[in-house]
Design a protein around this motif. Structure first.
Motif, PDB file in Angstrom:
ATOM      1  N   THR A 126       0.830  -1.206   0.000  1.00 54.97           N
ATOM      2  CA  THR A 126       0.000   0.000   0.000  1.00 54.97           C
ATOM      3  C   THR A 126       0.862   1.253   0.000  1.00 54.97           C
ATOM      4  O   THR A 126       0.525   2.269  -0.623  1.00 54.97           O
ATOM      5  CB  THR A 126      -0.932   0.014   1.222  1.00 54.97           C
ATOM      6  N   SER A 127       2.007   1.183   0.683  1.00 51.28           N
ATOM      7  CA  SER A 127       2.878   2.363   0.805  1.00 51.28           C
ATOM      8  C   SER A 127       3.439   2.822  -0.535  1.00 51.28           C
ATOM      9  O   SER A 127       3.881   3.973  -0.664  1.00 51.28           O
ATOM     10  CB  SER A 127       4.027   2.069   1.769  1.00 51.28           C
ATOM     11  N   VAL A 128       3.443   1.934  -1.540  1.00 46.80           N
ATOM     12  CA  VAL A 128       3.928   2.321  -2.868  1.00 46.80           C
ATOM     13  C   VAL A 128       2.781   2.379  -3.879  1.00 46.80           C
ATOM     14  O   VAL A 128       3.012   2.417  -5.085  1.00 46.80           O
ATOM     15  CB  VAL A 128       5.024   1.343  -3.363  1.00 46.80           C
ATOM     16  N   SER A 129       1.552   2.404  -3.376  1.00 41.85           N
ATOM     17  CA  SER A 129       0.373   2.446  -4.251  1.00 41.85           C
ATOM     18  C   SER A 129      -0.131   3.876  -4.385  1.00 41.85           C
ATOM     19  O   SER A 129      -0.005   4.686  -3.471  1.00 41.85           O
ATOM     20  CB  SER A 129      -0.747   1.569  -3.683  1.00 41.85           C
ATOM     21  N   SER A 130      -0.724   4.146  -5.541  1.00 41.38           N
ATOM     22  CA  SER A 130      -1.280   5.485  -5.766  1.00 41.38           C
ATOM     23  C   SER A 130      -2.638   5.425  -6.458  1.00 41.38           C
ATOM     24  O   SER A 130      -3.299   6.453  -6.589  1.00 41.38           O
ATOM     25  CB  SER A 130      -0.319   6.324  -6.618  1.00 41.38           C
TER      26      SER A 130
END
Length: 431
Positions: A126-130
Motif C-alpha cells: 500500500t505504501s507504494v500504491s497510488s
C-alpha cells in the motif's frame, strides 16, 4: 430455556468426555479451565498485541475514509472510497469461518505466522500504491486477510484458558484493539506531513511486525490439535440452536449500523463545521474511550452476566446514535457523542466473541466464532457504502445515514435480547 450447547461444569465430579475417554490432565481436559498461570497470561499478553495490530488498525477506518477522500483519491465519491475500509472489514471477518476450522484442527501457530506475513506485506505494498484498485487490493484484501489470521486465533486461544474469568482475561485483549485505534491515527496524523504517505505506512508496518513477532512467541492454545474431517454440516448445525441464531443476527445488524458512525464521524464533523485538525483526532478520541468500553464491560460481564452487559451497552449505543448523533450540529455535542460512542460500541465489540463462546462447546469455539463473524462480515462490507450512497443522495447531509445506522443497531439490540431469552428464559440475574 437453557441452550443445549453450554459446556459441562468444572472437573470436580466430572464424568468422562463425550467420546468415552476419561478426564485428561487438567491442562488438556476440555472442561478444566486453569483460569490463570504463566502460559495463560502470556497468551493474554500476546493476544493483546495481536488485537492491537489487527482490530486496532481496522479501528482507524474513519481516518482512512477522510484521508483517501480528501487527499489521495479526491476524484472518487464517498461511497466509492467507503469500499476500501469496508473491504478491510469484510476480509478481516469473512476469513473467520475457515480460520476457525484451521485453528480447531491445528492450533494457532501457522495462522499467526502467515497472518503476520500477509498483514505486513499488504501495508508495505500500500505504501507504494497510488491508484484506487491498488489500494483496494493491498490494504482492503491482503492486509485485511492477514489481520484476520492474527485476530481469530488470538481471541480463541484466550478462551481456552478461562471460563469463570473469561471477561477479566478478554478485557485487556479487546481493550488493546481500541488502544491500536488511538496510536495508529495519532501516528498517521503526525507522520503524514513530515514523511509523506509511503513512509507513514512503512513505519506503521514495522511497528505491526514487531508486535506480531511477540504474539507469535507467546500465544498458545490450552488444547492440543484435534484434526477432523471438513463437513459443511458442522457450520450449519449451530443454526439449529435459536440462541446461536439470534446471537449471530445481533452481531450482524449491530455491525451493519455501528461501523457507519466509525467510518463517517470525521467527514460528518467537517461537514458540520468542526476544524480539520480536531476532526482528524475524533477517531483517536473514540478509541480512547473505547479502551474503557472494551475492558470494563467485558470484565463486569463475569459478575453481572455477559448477555446482560451486552444488552445494556447495545441499548446505550443505539440511543446515542438516534438521540445524540442524528440531531447534533455543534462541536461540543459531536465530541460528547464520539467519547460516549467509544464506550458503548466498544462494550458490544468486546463482549460479542465472549457470548459466542458462552453458547459454544469448547472444541468448536474457533469455528463458531468464525461462523458468526463470517455472516457479520457482509454487514461490515455493505454498511459504509450504503451510508456513503445515502450521503450522496442527500447532497452531503448525514442525517439519514445516521438514521439507517441507528435503526440497524436497534434491530441488533432486540436480537441480543431474544438470544438471552432463548438461552436462559425470562429469569433475572446473571446470564
Amino acid at each position: 430455556m437453557s441452550n443445549s450447547s453450554t459446556e459441562a461444569p468444572d472437573i470436580h465430579g466430572q464424568e468422562a468426555d463425550k467420546d468415552g475417554t476419561p478426564p485428561d490432565l487438567p491442562a488438556h481436559n476440555l472442561h478444566a479451565f486453569p483460569e490463570g498461570g504463566t502460559d495463560a497470561w502470556l497468551t493474554v499478553a500476546g493476544a493483546s498485541a495481536s488485537l492491537f495490530v489487527s482490530f486496532g488498525w481496522i479501528n482507524s477506518i474513519g481516518l482512512f475514509q477522510e484521508f483517501f477522500q480528501d487527499d489521495l483519491l479526491p476524484e472518487y465519491t464517498p461511497s466509492e472510497i467507503a469500499w476500501i475500509p469496508s473491504l478491510m472489514l469484510l476480509f478481516m471477518f469473512i476469513g473467520g469461518i475457515f480460520i476457525g476450522k484451521v485453528f480447531d484442527d491445528d492450533g494457532p501457530r501457522y495462522l499467526l505466522a502467515f497472518g503476520t506475513f500477509l498483514h505486513v506485506l499488504g501495508l508495505m505494498l500500500t505504501s507504494v500504491s497510488s491508484q484506487y484498485v491498488q489500494i483496494i487490493l493491498c490494504q482492503g484484501v491482503v492486509s485485511a486477510l492477514g489481520s484476520s489470521m492474527i485476530m481469530f486465533p488470538a481471541v480463541s486461544c484466550v478462551q481456552t484458558w478461562f471460563r469463570e474469568k473469561r471477561g477479566q482475561a478478554m478485557g485487556p485483549v479487546m481493550g488493546s484493539s481500541s488502544l491500536g485505534g488511538i496510536i495508529f491515527p495519532c501516528m498517521v496524523t503526525s507522520l503524514l506531513p513530515q514523511v509523506g504517505f509511503g513512509w507513514t505506512y512503512r513505519i506503521c508496518a514495522f511497528l505491526i511486525l514487531a508486535l506480531c513477532v511477540f504474539a507469535n512467541f507467546t500465544i498458545k492454545s490450552r488444547l492440543p490439535p484435534n484434526p477432523t474431517k471438513f463437513q459443511i454440516i458442522n457450520y450449519l448445525r449451530p443454526f439449529k440452536e435459536p440462541t446461536f441464531v439470534f446471537v449471530s443476527l445481533g452481531i450482524f445488524f449491530f455491525w451493519w449500523g455501528m461501523f457507519i458512525p466509525m467510518n463517517f464521524i470525521v467527514e460528518a464533523a467537517l461537514q458540520r463545521g468542526i476544524s480539520v485538525h480536531l476532526s482528524r483526532y475524533l477517531v483517536a478520541i473514540l478509541n480512547t474511550t473505547g479502551v474503557l468500553g472494551r475492558a470494563v464491560p467485558v470484565a463486569l460481564g463475569d459478575k453481572l452476566g455477559h448477555f446482560n452487559v451486552t444488552i445494556i451497552m447495545a441499548i446505550f449505543t443505539t440511543v446515542l446514535v438516534l438521540a445524540l448523533l442524528m440531531p447534533t450540529t455543534g462541536q461540543a455535542s459531536i465530541l460528547a457523542f464520539t467519547a460516549l460512542f467509544g464506550v458503548g460500541s466498544g462494550g458490544v465489540i468486546g463482549l460479542a466473541p465472549v457470548i459466542c463462546a458462552h453458547v459454544s462447546p469448547i472444541r468448536e469455539i474457533g469455528a463458531r466464532i468464525g461462523t458468526a463473524y463470517f455472516f457479520a462480515s457482509f454487514a461490515a462490507l455493505t454498511g459504509s457504502p450504503i451510508g456513503g450512497q445515502i450521503v450522496v443522495d442527500r447532497k452531503g447531509k448525514y442525517f439519514d445515514t445516521f438514521l439507517f445506522a441507528g435503526v440497524c443497531c436497534a434491530i441488533g439490540t432486540v436480537s441480543f435480547i431474544i438470544a438471552r431469552t432463548t438461552h436462559a428464559g425470562f429469569k433475572l440475574g446473571k446470564v
